[in-house]
Design a protein around this motif. Structure first.
Motif, short mmCIF file in Angstrom:
data_model
loop_
_atom_site.label_atom_id
_atom_site.label_comp_id
_atom_site.label_asym_id
_atom_site.label_seq_id
_atom_site.Cartn_x
_atom_site.Cartn_y
_atom_site.Cartn_z
N THR A 82 0.57 -1.40 0.03
CA THR A 82 0.05 0.22 0.07
C THR A 82 0.85 1.42 -0.03
O THR A 82 0.64 2.26 -0.27
N THR A 83 1.82 0.95 -0.10
CA THR A 83 3.53 2.66 0.38
C THR A 83 4.54 1.98 -0.39
O THR A 83 5.12 1.48 -0.98
N LEU A 84 4.13 3.41 -1.33
CA LEU A 84 5.10 4.09 -2.13
C LEU A 84 6.93 3.43 -2.04
O LEU A 84 7.13 3.85 -0.15
N ASP A 85 7.71 2.40 -2.37
CA ASP A 85 8.75 1.90 -1.55
C ASP A 85 9.49 3.08 -1.49
O ASP A 85 10.43 2.92 -2.92
N TYR A 86 9.49 4.41 -1.23
CA TYR A 86 10.23 5.32 -1.61
C TYR A 86 12.00 5.37 -1.02
O TYR A 86 12.53 5.39 -2.38
N PHE A 87 12.45 4.27 0.04
CA PHE A 87 13.95 4.09 -0.22
C PHE A 87 14.37 3.06 -1.71
O PHE A 87 15.73 3.66 -2.22
N TYR A 88 14.27 2.30 -2.33
CA TYR A 88 13.59 1.31 -3.71
C TYR A 88 14.37 2.77 -5.03
O TYR A 88 15.32 2.47 -5.85
N TYR A 89 13.24 3.62 -4.85
CA TYR A 89 13.56 4.95 -5.61
C TYR A 89 14.56 5.53 -5.30
O TYR A 89 15.61 6.10 -6.30
N VAL A 90 15.14 6.11 -4.56
CA VAL A 90 15.80 7.29 -3.88
C VAL A 90 16.89 6.36 -3.66
O VAL A 90 18.23 6.85 -4.28
N GLY A 91 17.34 5.25 -3.53
CA GLY A 91 18.33 4.71 -3.49
C GLY A 91 18.92 4.51 -5.15
O GLY A 91 20.13 4.95 -5.43
N ASN A 92 18.36 4.12 -5.42
CA ASN A 92 18.39 3.44 -7.36
C ASN A 92 19.29 4.90 -8.43
O ASN A 92 20.05 5.38 -8.52
N ILE A 93 18.08 5.69 -7.48
CA ILE A 93 18.01 7.12 -8.62
C ILE A 93 20.08 7.61 -7.95
O ILE A 93 20.70 8.02 -9.09
N LEU A 94 20.06 7.08 -6.62
CA LEU A 94 21.15 8.52 -6.28
C LEU A 94 22.37 7.18 -6.77
O LEU A 94 23.30 7.40 -7.18
N TYR A 95 22.07 5.51 -6.88
CA TYR A 95 23.50 4.87 -7.94
C TYR A 95 23.48 5.41 -9.20
O TYR A 95 24.87 5.41 -9.76
N ARG A 148 6.71 1.44 -13.38
CA ARG A 148 7.67 2.85 -12.55
C ARG A 148 8.95 1.49 -11.88
O ARG A 148 10.35 2.38 -12.28
N GLN A 149 9.20 1.03 -11.21
CA GLN A 149 10.29 0.12 -11.14
C GLN A 149 11.37 -0.35 -12.21
O GLN A 149 11.84 -0.61 -12.97
N TYR A 150 9.93 -0.86 -13.63
CA TYR A 150 11.05 -1.68 -14.20
C TYR A 150 11.79 -0.18 -14.91
O TYR A 150 12.79 -0.98 -15.61
N PHE A 151 11.04 0.29 -15.79
CA PHE A 151 11.63 1.99 -16.48
C PHE A 151 12.99 2.46 -15.39
O PHE A 151 13.28 2.76 -16.15
N LEU A 152 12.88 2.53 -14.05
CA LEU A 152 14.42 2.91 -13.39
C LEU A 152 15.07 1.30 -13.57
O LEU A 152 15.68 1.93 -13.48
N GLU A 153 14.58 0.27 -13.63
CA GLU A 153 15.35 -0.47 -13.66
C GLU A 153 16.42 -0.44 -14.80
O GLU A 153 17.43 -0.75 -15.20
N VAL A 154 15.24 -0.45 -16.28
CA VAL A 154 15.96 -0.21 -17.49
C VAL A 154 17.19 1.22 -17.98
O VAL A 154 18.25 0.80 -18.03
#
Length: 244
Positions: A82-95, A148-154
């Motif tokens: 039910t909650t967006l995993d902000y840590f996943y997005y912020v962490g991967n964007i920083l990487y 959204r996660q797949y787009f970030l992964e690509v």
């Protein structure tokens, strides 16, 4: 001098602990050691390398921030359904941002008009291989991740392949020890990321996680070694090659 020796000794101990925790599948402890490893390496770079480069420093800073986000995520519990995993997005964007800075660090010393005119065929082949690898690697997560996660992964995979391509062209055009260390660092980053992806989304075999960690340690070792070679030393090496 003494501080650098202490930092290097501490780094060796932290690397061994990091790999040891991964062997015994102690993920939280390994995450702490991984953060300590990158943080100590950043400090060692700041005090041990006279000719510091802005983009390489920003690479280390962003990677360290990503590791901090990763460690913090262990202490925050919420409902992923039910909650967006902000840590996943912020962490991967920083990487991703850290690898972009590393790419800029390499590109800054490349004569692009010369590369495009002399190595155009190499570039075409490398771009084709990049597209092929991104499609194959990203395809393993297409049915697992959200849109959204797949787009970030690509995007993540594209940046990794760009880093490897830029490092390869840099080595082909210069053929120096600094460019070789950069290439080896990029290669180990690539294998580390592929193994991590395999571990997360294909098979949670611990040996994959251990190899991923080992390759990451080797990647940072070679990246640090290249940072210690000054631009003047590389220029002298190029002049000697040209002379002979």
């Amino acid at each position: 001098m003494h501080l650098r020796l202490i930092l290097k000794g501490t780094l060796i101990v932290v690397c061994l602990l990091f790999l040891g925790f991964q062997v015994y599948n102690l993920e939280f402890q390994a995450a702490g050691m991984r953060l300590s490893l990158v943080l100590l390496l950043t400090i060692l770079y700041c005090i041990g390398v006279p000719e510091r480069r802005l983009f390489f420093f920003l690479f280390l800073v962003c990677f360290t921030l990503a590791e901090i986000v990763n460690v913090i995520s262990w202490f925050v519990k919420f409902d992923y359904d039910t909650t967006l995993d902000y840590f996943y997005y912020v962490g991967n964007i920083l990487y991703i941002l850290s690898y972009v800075f590393l790419i800029l660090h390499v590109l800054k010393d490349i004569n692009m008009p010369h590369i495009l005119s002399k190595f155009w065929f190499h570039l075409i082949i490398l771009v084709i291989l990049d597209i092929f690898c991104v499609i194959i690697v990203s395809g393993t997560t297409e049915k697992i991740l959200s849109e959204r996660q797949y787009f970030l992964e690509v995007t993540y995979n594209i940046v990794i392949m760009l880093l490897l391509t830029v490092a390869m062209i840099n080595y082909i055009s210069k053929n120096t020890q600094k460019s070789m260390n950069l290439l080896l660092g990029a290669i180990f980053i690539f294998f580390s990321e592929v193994l991590q992806l395999t571990y997360f989304y294909v098979s949670e075999i611990n040996v994959l996680n251990v190899l991923c960690s080992l390759f990451l340690v080797l990647a940072f070792l070679f990246l640090y070694l290249q940072s210690r070679i000054s631009g003047e030393e590389e220029l002298n090496a190029l002049r000697q090659d040209f002379h002979f």
